[in-house]
Write an enzyme that holds these catalytic residues in place. Structure first.
Site, PDB file in Angstrom:
ATOM      1  N   ASP A  49       0.706  -1.526  -0.035  1.00  0.00           N
ATOM      2  CA  ASP A  49       0.113   0.248  -0.502  1.00  0.00           C
ATOM      3  C   ASP A  49       0.745   0.973  -0.091  1.00  0.00           C
ATOM      4  OD1 ASP A  49       1.347   0.190   2.271  1.00  0.00           O
ATOM      5  OD2 ASP A  49      -0.471   0.022   3.309  1.00  0.00           O
ATOM      6  N   SER A  50       0.461   1.922  -0.105  1.00  0.00           N
ATOM      7  CA  SER A  50       1.149   3.883  -0.241  1.00  0.00           C
ATOM      8  C   SER A  50       1.453   4.037   1.414  1.00  0.00           C
ATOM      9  CB  SER A  50      -0.163   4.725  -0.358  1.00  0.00           C
ATOM     10  OG  SER A  50      -0.554   5.005   0.480  1.00  0.00           O
ATOM     11  N   GLY A  51       1.760   3.600   2.211  1.00  0.00           N
ATOM     12  CA  GLY A  51       1.739   3.894   3.503  1.00  0.00           C
ATOM     13  C   GLY A  51       0.416   5.156   4.407  1.00  0.00           C
ATOM     14  N   GLY A  52       0.065   5.320   3.649  1.00  0.00           N
ATOM     15  CA  GLY A  52      -1.450   6.507   3.852  1.00  0.00           C
ATOM     16  C   GLY A  52      -2.009   6.329   4.377  1.00  0.00           C
ATOM     17  N   PHE A  53      -2.796   5.247   4.700  1.00  0.00           N
ATOM     18  CA  PHE A  53      -3.827   4.999   5.874  1.00  0.00           C
ATOM     19  C   PHE A  53      -3.495   5.039   7.399  1.00  0.00           C
ATOM     20  CE2 PHE A  53      -6.071   1.263   8.148  1.00  0.00           C
ATOM     21  CZ  PHE A  53      -7.487   2.259   7.662  1.00  0.00           C
TER      22      PHE A  53
ATOM     23  N   ASP B 214      -3.209   8.466  -0.659  1.00  0.00           N
ATOM     24  CA  ASP B 214      -4.078   9.696  -1.015  1.00  0.00           C
ATOM     25  C   ASP B 214      -4.485  10.242   0.537  1.00  0.00           C
ATOM     26  OD1 ASP B 214      -4.903   6.554   0.328  1.00  0.00           O
ATOM     27  OD2 ASP B 214      -6.565   7.053  -0.472  1.00  0.00           O
TER      28      ASP B 214
ATOM     29  N   GLY C 140     -11.701   6.443   0.764  1.00  0.00           N
ATOM     30  CA  GLY C 140     -12.572   7.296   0.416  1.00  0.00           C
ATOM     31  C   GLY C 140     -13.275   5.994   1.528  1.00  0.00           C
TER      32      GLY C 140
ATOM     33  N   ASP D 249      -9.142  -7.079   0.981  1.00  0.00           N
ATOM     34  CA  ASP D 249      -7.074  -7.626   1.913  1.00  0.00           C
ATOM     35  C   ASP D 249      -8.208  -7.184   3.689  1.00  0.00           C
ATOM     36  OD1 ASP D 249      -6.026  -5.397   2.927  1.00  0.00           O
ATOM     37  OD2 ASP D 249      -6.894  -4.651   1.431  1.00  0.00           O
TER      38      ASP D 249
ATOM     39  N   CYS E 177     -12.764 -29.687   7.214  1.00  0.00           N
ATOM     40  CA  CYS E 177     -11.864 -28.239   6.402  1.00  0.00           C
ATOM     41  C   CYS E 177     -10.509 -29.295   6.135  1.00  0.00           C
ATOM     42  CB  CYS E 177     -11.723 -27.360   7.744  1.00  0.00           C
ATOM     43  SG  CYS E 177     -10.002 -26.583   6.988  1.00  0.00           S
TER      44      CYS E 177
ATOM     45  N   CYS F 223      -7.419 -27.983   5.950  1.00  0.00           N
ATOM     46  CA  CYS F 223      -5.873 -28.006   6.795  1.00  0.00           C
ATOM     47  C   CYS F 223      -5.107 -28.647   7.374  1.00  0.00           C
ATOM     48  CB  CYS F 223      -6.458 -26.120   7.152  1.00  0.00           C
ATOM     49  SG  CYS F 223      -7.136 -26.107   8.711  1.00  0.00           S
TER      50      CYS F 223
ATOM     51  N   CYS G  89      -6.964 -28.421  10.643  1.00  0.00           N
ATOM     52  CA  CYS G  89      -8.407 -29.735  11.344  1.00  0.00           C
ATOM     53  C   CYS G  89      -7.694 -31.071  10.846  1.00  0.00           C
ATOM     54  CB  CYS G  89      -9.792 -29.062  10.236  1.00  0.00           C
ATOM     55  SG  CYS G  89      -9.844 -27.247  10.661  1.00  0.00           S
TER      56      CYS G  89
ATOM     57  N   HIS H   9      -5.598 -22.204   9.785  1.00  0.00           N
ATOM     58  CA  HIS H   9      -7.046 -22.665  10.074  1.00  0.00           C
ATOM     59  C   HIS H   9      -7.781 -21.279   9.077  1.00  0.00           C
ATOM     60  CE1 HIS H   9     -11.379 -23.762   9.788  1.00  0.00           C
ATOM     61  NE2 HIS H   9     -11.542 -23.107  10.678  1.00  0.00           N
TER      62      HIS H   9
HETATM   63 ZN   LIG Z   1      -8.788 -25.485   9.264  1.00  0.00          ZN
END
Ligand SMILES: [Zn+2]
Length: 397
Positions: A92-96, A164, A236, A285, A336, A338, A341, A367
């Site tokens: 990202d730009s760093g702005g946030f 921004d 915004g 994200d 699941c 993963c 799990c 998970h």
């Molecule tokens: Zn899982």
């Protein structure tokens, strides 16, 4: 090297399936981008991110600019080489962080506080850029649109973003309008700086502004459409609640050039993702899945709640700290696949949390990462079959 193609399979919504190509691989969209804030996914290695089907991750320019500094990252092979992730990446730009978050205290992290005021570390905003104080050593920094691009070029992610001004919440229309124009001027300066760099190794996203105001959203969309950005991010203010967010995303999306990929910044709840996908958003994200894991939360589908004997309040996640899991031999989710799990029970994770063992955070993060990738894969499959509305019912309690 960079390319985006998308197909809309639905007559009733704007949901689309896409392929987003980068020098580090192709992303099937819609996709979720995980936050490796300081060049690390908290509690998980890049190798196990891959194992759980992760396509793309992001890192925050603000944090890396202060520590260890862009020069060191560049010297160590850019973010890809430095952190050992060879897949697509975004910065990202760093702005946030500068404009709205500060660096975030532990309390803020737990309560997920939304700031209505500026962080104390922000000293000044003017036409040139923003002056702020480092939370690490108190040193003053100036972040300009040019500087943000230079830092992101040194970091070397595939996708980079223009600087921004992130406005505080609850500002009026006149402030939003002035801020939009400032962000537009910064976007032009970002683009000029970007065009001086090596071409073809990175792609630049513009950000559409305009807050909650339809006429401003239209002006901002026209502005970004007319500049040669690779993609667009919806930025915004998105409003004060979920209903308003839905309206704002719709009004922001409507006038945007459909040939470019669109990213929705900072949105990662399951129902919000379905909503965004239906509006044609390609990538999302959010720190939510990995942050939730650090607080004992596992993302689950409504089907998991159905298998519980008591009927607790159904949410998008379950809290493994809860005493009801103390003697529960089942995995978080029996369906699941993963690594967590497949190998561990709810009782074991509950115990690890109570005993403050670091492994708990690793297991829950694995998970949740897998869950998000599985959710987005299910969404892509449903778009191709034109069954998104039916699919939604399987994921939202
Ligand atoms: Zn899982």
């Amino acid at each position: 090297m960079f390319n985006f193609t998308a197909t809309n399979h639905s007559q009733t919504s704007k949901a689309r399936l896409g392929k987003l190509s980068t020098p580090h691989g192709t992303i099937e969209t819609p996709a979720f981008i995980f936050c490796a804030t300081k060049a690390a996914i908290k509690g998980m290695t890049p190798q196990s991110m891959r194992q759980e089907n992760t396509q793309i991750i992001l890192a925050n320019t603000y944090h890396l600019m202060l520590q260890p500094g862009p020069e060191i990252v560049k010297q160590m092979g850019g973010l890809h080489g430095f952190m050992g992730w060879d897949g697509p990446m975004l910065t990202d730009s760093g702005g946030f962080q500068i404009f709205s978050l500060g660096h975030g205290s532990v309390t803020e992290e737990i309560k997920r506080t939304r700031h209505s005021a500026r962080p104390k570390s922000l000293l000044k905003i003017n036409e040139e850029g923003a002056i702020f104080k480092s939370y690490i050593n108190g040193k003053r920094y100036t972040l300009t649109p040019e500087k943000s691009i230079q830092v992101q070029q040194a970091l070397g992610a595939d996708f980079i973003v223009v600087l921004d001004e992130c406005t505080p919440f609850h500002v009026d229309k006149s402030y939003t309008e002035q801020s939009m124009h400032l962000s537009h001027r910064w976007a032009q300066r970002s683009l000029q700086e970007f065009q001086k760099g090596q071409s073809g190794v990175q792609a630049l996203y513009g950000i559409t502004q305009g807050g909650v105001y339809p006429d401003l959203r239209k002006i901002s969309a026209d502005f970004v459409n007319n500049l040669p950005f690779f993609g667009h991010a919806v930025g915004g203010s998105l409003g004060a609640n979920k209903t308003q967010m839905a309206e704002v995303v719709e009004m922001a999306m409507e006038p945007l050039d459909p040939s470019r990929p669109v990213h929705l910044l900072g949105v990662g709840g399951v129902s919000d993702i379905f909503y965004g996908v239906l509006q044609g958003i390609d990538t999302f994200d959010c720190v939510h899945p990995t942050r939730l894991a650090r607080h004992g939360g596992a993302l689950v589908t409504p089907r998991v709640w159905e298998s519980m004997t008591e009927d607790p309040k159904r949410r998008e996640h379950m809290n493994l700290r809860n005493a009801r899991f103390r003697e529960d031999p089942r995995p978080i989710d029996e369906t699941c696949k993963c690594q967590t799990c497949k190998n561990f029970s709810r009782a074991y994770i509950h115990h690890l949390l109570k005993a403050r063992e670091l492994l708990a955070l690793n297991l829950l993060t694995i998970h949740n990462v897998h869950f998000m990738n599985r959710l987005l894969a299910a969404i892509r499959q449903a778009i191709s079959l034109n069954q998104l509305e039916e699919e939604k019912k399987k994921w939202i309690p």
